[in-house]
Design a protein around this motif. Structure first.
Motif, PDB file in Angstrom:
ATOM      1  N   GLU A 135       0.805  -1.467  -0.197  1.00 60.64           N
ATOM      2  CA  GLU A 135       0.070  -0.105   0.114  1.00 60.64           C
ATOM      3  C   GLU A 135       0.995   1.084   0.055  1.00 60.64           C
ATOM      4  N   ASP A 136       1.909   1.137   0.642  1.00 59.03           N
ATOM      5  CA  ASP A 136       2.809   2.329   0.795  1.00 59.03           C
ATOM      6  C   ASP A 136       3.545   2.305  -0.610  1.00 59.03           C
ATOM      7  N   PHE A 137       4.049   1.609  -1.059  1.00 58.85           N
ATOM      8  CA  PHE A 137       4.635   1.467  -2.455  1.00 58.85           C
ATOM      9  C   PHE A 137       3.541   2.150  -3.610  1.00 58.85           C
ATOM     10  N   TYR A 138       2.306   1.455  -3.466  1.00 58.60           N
ATOM     11  CA  TYR A 138       1.390   1.792  -4.295  1.00 58.60           C
ATOM     12  C   TYR A 138       1.164   3.339  -4.541  1.00 58.60           C
ATOM     13  N   ARG A 139       0.971   3.940  -3.388  1.00 55.75           N
ATOM     14  CA  ARG A 139       0.925   5.445  -3.211  1.00 55.75           C
ATOM     15  C   ARG A 139       1.883   6.215  -3.669  1.00 55.75           C
ATOM     16  N   TRP A 140       3.145   5.602  -3.331  1.00 56.83           N
ATOM     17  CA  TRP A 140       4.321   6.302  -3.817  1.00 56.83           C
ATOM     18  C   TRP A 140       4.383   6.214  -5.317  1.00 56.83           C
ATOM     19  N   VAL A 141       4.159   5.171  -6.088  1.00 61.65           N
ATOM     20  CA  VAL A 141       3.965   5.107  -7.643  1.00 61.65           C
ATOM     21  C   VAL A 141       2.772   6.112  -8.037  1.00 61.65           C
ATOM     22  N   ARG A 142       1.974   5.932  -7.403  1.00 69.43           N
ATOM     23  CA  ARG A 142       0.665   6.946  -7.905  1.00 69.43           C
ATOM     24  C   ARG A 142       1.289   8.241  -7.794  1.00 69.43           C
ATOM     25  N   ARG A 143       1.733   8.768  -6.947  1.00 70.56           N
ATOM     26  CA  ARG A 143       2.338  10.334  -6.889  1.00 70.56           C
ATOM     27  C   ARG A 143       3.428  10.186  -7.858  1.00 70.56           C
ATOM     28  N   GLY A 144       4.347   9.646  -8.167  1.00 70.38           N
ATOM     29  CA  GLY A 144       5.349   9.567  -8.964  1.00 70.38           C
ATOM     30  C   GLY A 144       5.065   9.549 -10.310  1.00 70.38           C
ATOM     31  N   HIS A 145       3.852   9.097 -10.842  1.00 78.90           N
ATOM     32  CA  HIS A 145       3.501   8.928 -12.056  1.00 78.90           C
ATOM     33  C   HIS A 145       2.067   9.737 -12.399  1.00 78.90           C
ATOM     34  N   ASP A 146       1.896  10.366 -11.358  1.00 77.74           N
ATOM     35  CA  ASP A 146       0.439  11.193 -11.312  1.00 77.74           C
ATOM     36  C   ASP A 146      -0.684  10.312 -12.093  1.00 77.74           C
ATOM     37  N   ARG A 153      -3.855  15.059  -4.333  1.00 77.84           N
ATOM     38  CA  ARG A 153      -4.742  14.150  -3.542  1.00 77.84           C
ATOM     39  C   ARG A 153      -5.119  13.303  -4.491  1.00 77.84           C
ATOM     40  N   PRO A 154      -5.527  11.926  -4.084  1.00 76.78           N
ATOM     41  CA  PRO A 154      -5.865  10.993  -4.859  1.00 76.78           C
ATOM     42  C   PRO A 154      -7.215  11.134  -5.426  1.00 76.78           C
ATOM     43  N   ALA A 155      -7.518  10.520  -6.348  1.00 81.51           N
ATOM     44  CA  ALA A 155      -8.847  11.021  -6.961  1.00 81.51           C
ATOM     45  C   ALA A 155     -10.001  10.423  -6.036  1.00 81.51           C
ATOM     46  N   GLY A 156     -11.010  11.283  -5.885  1.00 83.73           N
ATOM     47  CA  GLY A 156     -11.809  10.822  -5.120  1.00 83.73           C
ATOM     48  C   GLY A 156     -11.689  10.832  -3.507  1.00 83.73           C
ATOM     49  N   ASP A 157     -10.523  11.463  -3.210  1.00 81.11           N
ATOM     50  CA  ASP A 157     -10.007  11.712  -1.615  1.00 81.11           C
ATOM     51  C   ASP A 157      -9.689  10.157  -1.146  1.00 81.11           C
TER      52      ASP A 157
END
Length: 498
Positions: A135-146, A153-157
């Motif tokens: 989960e931590d890695f996933y959030r890091w990838v989401r931020r890094g690759h927009d 913030r993540p879509a839908g908060d």
């Protein structure tokens, strides 16, 4: 020359950036029969891989030298003839050892993944190399690759919509009402591959398991793109809610069937998640389905790839639970017809017939049974690698050793992923016609998963008592009036097909 392995088949492996080949660089592909001699692969997998390689060679035309050899070394000696050879970082430890041992071969960075290995290593080292939670890695990838981000913030908060994606299958219908998946049409190359496999088996050179019907998965870039578009346009909307559900007559449901295309390199993960996000932003599919798909591709797939390399080769020998039992013949032979438990019989037949099931049958039916029986995790890993069309060493080693068999003692996941029959009953229609009852631990109708679950906890109660995620059922062991009967029953059952 630039050497393309059989899982490096898309156009993103031929761009010159980052030590890639120039536009005029001669290409080399090697079809090594020794790969199939060493291990007993699923026939449909062998067919898919060879078909994909030969289709790619036909597309590349005179630019590629396609060598059919006994080994990779033999093929390289015949084709390169002393010339320098470049290759992208291979996808297995064994292949990397091979190319690094060969003279005049230069290894460039890996392609086909979102995160460079050095970036992940820095992220993991920043966590002390421990508690590398997905989960931590996933959030890091989401931020890094927009990905699925609205500003910072993540879509839908919400980062994770998994809570919305755990619905049981709709009752009263044998199949999910959703558009059919893309299926390719075979051609002359497929026929040639099938003739070659038939001849190799006839001559005693190789042996396969499973059935090889008409090819079900893409073998070309064009087919893979059609499969991606069909999934996004007609199937993605219902993927999220039912991604953990199972239906006996509908093994595909809303799943993308893109894993083999991604793992052959026909698709790039970035294009898959970006296509899904565009569909959401256009209002065509709900956020929970898109987030679930993005999490599978940019989260889990990427995470497994990175852990494979970060943990290193010693990870293969992890066996914290000391499971050493060999796989029984009926399992190795995919002999589903000998199995009485409807869930296991159905899923094993799916593997036999297609070389594929989705992630929940793999984890909660196949993997759970192997874990409860105490089978050797290395042998279980090899079985998944050989028997699934999307199975590669980097895919299966963390998935099986770390998650499915808990052989690393919690280095990758926080608990053993196994359950009694109640979970399967809740998430599928598989228990209704079964001779066993998910609520029975002992007796004629004792569910092998329910009994196996309690026997597993009993064997490992000392180790698992301190795990907060399973401590409660471990404490319940002492309140089971029939625990002694469960122990004796499961010892007697052994590894016979349930």
């Amino acid at each position: 020359m630039h050497w393309l392995f059989g899982d490096q088949l898309g156009p993103h492996f031929l761009t010159p950036e980052g030590e890639g080949p120039g536009r005029a660089t001669p290409l080399l592909m090697i079809e090594a029969r020794s790969v199939f001699r060493r291990r007993r692969f699923h026939r449909a997998k062998a067919h898919l891989v060879l078909s994909a390689m030969r289709h790619r060679a036909a597309e590349l035309g005179d630019r590629v030298t396609y060598v059919r050899a006994e080994t990779y070394r033999d093929g390289l000696d015949r084709a390169a003839r002393g010339r320098a050879v470049g290759v992208h970082h291979p996808t297995s430890h064994a292949a990397l050892r091979l190319v690094r041992a060969l003279p005049r071969v230069t290894v460039g960075p890996a392609r086909g993944f979102l995160v460079p290995m050095a970036d992940f290593a820095a992220w993991a080292d920043g966590h002390g190399g421990k508690k590398l939670r997905q989960e931590d890695f996933y959030r890091w990838v989401r931020r890094g690759h927009d990905l699925l981000m609205d500003g910072g913030r993540p879509a839908g908060d919400r980062w994770n919509l998994d809570h919305d994606n755990r619905e049981a299958p709709p009752r009263g219908t044998p199949v999910l009402r959703v558009g059919r998946p893309y299926r390719p049409r075979e051609d002359d190359i497929d026929a040639e591959v099938r003739r070659d496999l038939d001849r190799w088996e006839r001559d005693g050179h190789v042996s396969f398991v499973g059935r090889d019907g008409p090819r079900l998965f893409p073998a070309t870039r064009a087919e893979a793109l059609r499969a991606l578009r069909r999934f996004v346009e007609h199937r993605l909307a219902t993927f999220g809610p039912y991604e953990d559900a199972m239906l006996a007559a509908d093994p595909v449901m809303s799943h993308s069937l893109l894993s083999s295309s991604l793992n052959l390199g026909l698709l790039d993960p970035a294009e898959c998640v970006e296509e899904a996000e565009r569909a959401w932003r256009a209002g065509r599919v709900p956020l929970n389905s898109v987030e679930g798909f993005v999490r599978q591709v940019a989260g889990w797939r990427e995470y497994v790839w990175q852990l494979y390399w970060y943990f290193g080769e010693d990870y293969r020998r992890s066996n914290e639970l000391r499971h050493t039992a060999p796989l029984p013949d009926w399992w190795n032979d995919l002999d589903a017809d000998t199995v009485g438990a409807n869930c296991l019989r159905t899923v094993l037949a799916q593997v036999r017939d297609t070389g594929w099931t989705h992630h929940i049958p793999r984890l909660m039916v196949l993997g759970s049974h192997a874990l409860q029986r105490g089978w050797d995790p290395a042998a279980v890993t090899d079985w998944f690698h050989r028997c699934f069309v999307d199975g590669y060493d980097w895919v299966m080693l963390p998935n099986v050793v770390g998650m499915s068999q808990y052989a690393d003692g919690g280095r990758m996941t926080t608990k053993p992923y196994t359950s009694g029959g109640a979970y399967i009953h809740r998430m599928s229609d598989l228990c209704g016609p079964c001779a066993y009852r998910p609520g029975d631990r002992t007796g004629e109708h004792a569910c092998p998963y329910t009994a196996g679950y309690w026997a597993f906890l009993d064997r490992h109660r000392e180790r698992l008592a301190g795990n907060q995620r399973v401590a409660r059922p471990v404490r319940q062991l002492d309140r089971l009036p029939d625990l002694a009967d469960v122990r004796e029953q499961e010892r007697a059952r052994g590894d016979a097909p349930p």
